[in-house]
Design a protein around this motif. Sequence first.
Motif, PDB file in Angstrom:
ATOM      1  N   GLN A   2       0.932  -1.392   0.092  1.00 42.03           N
ATOM      2  CA  GLN A   2      -0.079   0.110  -0.075  1.00 42.03           C
ATOM      3  C   GLN A   2       1.011   1.268   0.109  1.00 42.03           C
ATOM      4  O   GLN A   2       2.005   1.024   0.345  1.00 42.03           O
ATOM      5  CB  GLN A   2      -1.050   0.113   1.173  1.00 42.03           C
ATOM      6  CG  GLN A   2      -1.837  -1.183   1.261  1.00 42.03           C
ATOM      7  CD  GLN A   2      -2.926  -1.343   2.664  1.00 42.03           C
ATOM      8  OE1 GLN A   2      -2.457  -0.329   3.247  1.00 42.03           O
ATOM      9  NE2 GLN A   2      -3.610  -1.974   2.319  1.00 42.03           N
ATOM     10  N   ARG A   3       0.375   2.316  -0.381  1.00 48.13           N
ATOM     11  CA  ARG A   3       0.887   3.644  -0.509  1.00 48.13           C
ATOM     12  C   ARG A   3       0.330   4.567   0.236  1.00 48.13           C
ATOM     13  O   ARG A   3      -0.936   4.630  -0.050  1.00 48.13           O
ATOM     14  CB  ARG A   3       1.357   4.008  -1.980  1.00 48.13           C
ATOM     15  CG  ARG A   3       2.075   5.232  -2.237  1.00 48.13           C
ATOM     16  CD  ARG A   3       2.201   5.548  -3.504  1.00 48.13           C
ATOM     17  NE  ARG A   3       2.770   6.964  -3.724  1.00 48.13           N
ATOM     18  CZ  ARG A   3       3.875   7.168  -4.327  1.00 48.13           C
ATOM     19  NH1 ARG A   3       4.674   6.167  -5.036  1.00 48.13           N
ATOM     20  NH2 ARG A   3       4.486   8.224  -4.498  1.00 48.13           N
ATOM     21  N   ILE A   4       0.963   5.423   0.948  1.00 47.47           N
ATOM     22  CA  ILE A   4       0.321   6.638   1.719  1.00 47.47           C
ATOM     23  C   ILE A   4       0.853   7.797   1.364  1.00 47.47           C
ATOM     24  O   ILE A   4       2.389   7.779   1.303  1.00 47.47           O
ATOM     25  CB  ILE A   4       0.328   6.769   3.145  1.00 47.47           C
ATOM     26  CG1 ILE A   4      -0.250   5.140   3.588  1.00 47.47           C
ATOM     27  CG2 ILE A   4      -0.165   7.840   4.031  1.00 47.47           C
ATOM     28  CD1 ILE A   4      -0.222   4.855   5.024  1.00 47.47           C
ATOM     29  N   GLU A   5       0.341   8.730   0.798  1.00 50.32           N
ATOM     30  CA  GLU A   5       0.989  10.065   0.417  1.00 50.32           C
ATOM     31  C   GLU A   5       0.399  11.269   1.273  1.00 50.32           C
ATOM     32  O   GLU A   5      -0.698  11.367   1.440  1.00 50.32           O
ATOM     33  CB  GLU A   5       0.597  10.308  -1.051  1.00 50.32           C
ATOM     34  CG  GLU A   5       1.390  11.692  -1.509  1.00 50.32           C
ATOM     35  CD  GLU A   5       1.169  11.947  -3.177  1.00 50.32           C
ATOM     36  OE1 GLU A   5       1.087  12.750  -3.501  1.00 50.32           O
ATOM     37  OE2 GLU A   5       1.279  10.734  -3.856  1.00 50.32           O
ATOM     38  N   ILE A   6       1.330  11.889   1.945  1.00 50.14           N
ATOM     39  CA  ILE A   6       1.023  13.032   2.577  1.00 50.14           C
ATOM     40  C   ILE A   6       1.330  14.332   2.200  1.00 50.14           C
ATOM     41  O   ILE A   6       2.699  14.332   1.734  1.00 50.14           O
ATOM     42  CB  ILE A   6       1.497  12.740   4.043  1.00 50.14           C
ATOM     43  CG1 ILE A   6       0.725  11.612   4.558  1.00 50.14           C
ATOM     44  CG2 ILE A   6       1.149  13.880   4.935  1.00 50.14           C
ATOM     45  CD1 ILE A   6       1.454  11.113   6.085  1.00 50.14           C
ATOM     46  N   ARG A   7       0.710  15.416   1.735  1.00 49.07           N
ATOM     47  CA  ARG A   7       1.213  16.587   1.563  1.00 49.07           C
ATOM     48  C   ARG A   7       1.059  17.718   2.444  1.00 49.07           C
ATOM     49  O   ARG A   7       0.050  17.788   2.903  1.00 49.07           O
ATOM     50  CB  ARG A   7       0.070  16.990   0.068  1.00 49.07           C
ATOM     51  CG  ARG A   7       0.658  16.090  -0.934  1.00 49.07           C
ATOM     52  CD  ARG A   7      -0.298  16.262  -2.009  1.00 49.07           C
ATOM     53  NE  ARG A   7       0.170  15.692  -3.264  1.00 49.07           N
ATOM     54  CZ  ARG A   7       0.804  15.851  -4.273  1.00 49.07           C
ATOM     55  NH1 ARG A   7       1.303  17.061  -4.365  1.00 49.07           N
ATOM     56  NH2 ARG A   7       0.934  15.039  -5.464  1.00 49.07           N
ATOM     57  N   HIS A   8       2.044  18.506   2.475  1.00 47.55           N
ATOM     58  CA  HIS A   8       2.278  19.490   3.549  1.00 47.55           C
ATOM     59  C   HIS A   8       2.954  20.411   3.167  1.00 47.55           C
ATOM     60  O   HIS A   8       4.114  20.313   2.716  1.00 47.55           O
ATOM     61  CB  HIS A   8       2.451  18.858   4.990  1.00 47.55           C
ATOM     62  CG  HIS A   8       2.364  20.011   6.170  1.00 47.55           C
ATOM     63  ND1 HIS A   8       0.995  20.337   6.676  1.00 47.55           N
ATOM     64  CD2 HIS A   8       3.139  20.810   6.597  1.00 47.55           C
ATOM     65  CE1 HIS A   8       1.640  21.534   7.449  1.00 47.55           C
ATOM     66  NE2 HIS A   8       2.462  21.681   7.689  1.00 47.55           N
ATOM     67  N   TYR A  18      13.861  17.890   4.910  1.00 47.30           N
ATOM     68  CA  TYR A  18      13.996  16.606   4.592  1.00 47.30           C
ATOM     69  C   TYR A  18      14.632  15.883   5.648  1.00 47.30           C
ATOM     70  O   TYR A  18      14.515  14.698   6.160  1.00 47.30           O
ATOM     71  CB  TYR A  18      14.471  16.541   3.366  1.00 47.30           C
ATOM     72  CG  TYR A  18      14.637  15.158   2.588  1.00 47.30           C
ATOM     73  CD1 TYR A  18      13.547  14.363   2.415  1.00 47.30           C
ATOM     74  CD2 TYR A  18      15.587  14.659   2.985  1.00 47.30           C
ATOM     75  CE1 TYR A  18      13.478  13.302   1.701  1.00 47.30           C
ATOM     76  CE2 TYR A  18      15.707  13.073   2.438  1.00 47.30           C
ATOM     77  CZ  TYR A  18      14.800  12.481   2.031  1.00 47.30           C
ATOM     78  OH  TYR A  18      14.646  11.260   1.364  1.00 47.30           O
ATOM     79  N   SER A  22      13.397  12.456   7.575  1.00 49.28           N
ATOM     80  CA  SER A  22      14.002  11.140   7.251  1.00 49.28           C
ATOM     81  C   SER A  22      14.543  10.455   8.454  1.00 49.28           C
ATOM     82  O   SER A  22      14.794   9.164   8.327  1.00 49.28           O
ATOM     83  CB  SER A  22      15.266  11.237   6.064  1.00 49.28           C
ATOM     84  OG  SER A  22      16.300  11.860   6.507  1.00 49.28           O
ATOM     85  N   GLU A  64       7.058   0.513   7.615  1.00 52.40           N
ATOM     86  CA  GLU A  64       7.111   1.316   6.402  1.00 52.40           C
ATOM     87  C   GLU A  64       8.661   0.989   5.925  1.00 52.40           C
ATOM     88  O   GLU A  64       9.580   0.911   6.645  1.00 52.40           O
ATOM     89  CB  GLU A  64       7.264   2.729   6.907  1.00 52.40           C
ATOM     90  CG  GLU A  64       7.768   3.709   5.440  1.00 52.40           C
ATOM     91  CD  GLU A  64       7.546   5.335   5.962  1.00 52.40           C
ATOM     92  OE1 GLU A  64       7.240   5.860   5.298  1.00 52.40           O
ATOM     93  OE2 GLU A  64       8.170   5.575   7.092  1.00 52.40           O
TER      94      GLU A  64
END
Length: 67
Positions: A2-8, A18, A22, A64
């Motif tokens: 599955q893939r989860i994408e979070i935009r902020h 970053y 990380s 993850e």
Amino acid sequence: MQRIEIRHDFSLPVDRVYPYLSEHENLGTLFGATVERVRDGDTSRNGVGSVRRLKVGPLPWFEETVT
């Protein structure tokens, strides 16, 4: 898989945000999660192949893997 994408949008430059994001253990503070390191990456601690285990609130644990 599955893939989860979070935009902020952050008010800081990418070269500061970053490295913080990380670092596996820093995600606990960001998401209010419990974070455990499962495996270091192939060539660096948080790089490709590294695995962390997270638990957010009442949700079940999930892992993850950095690809």
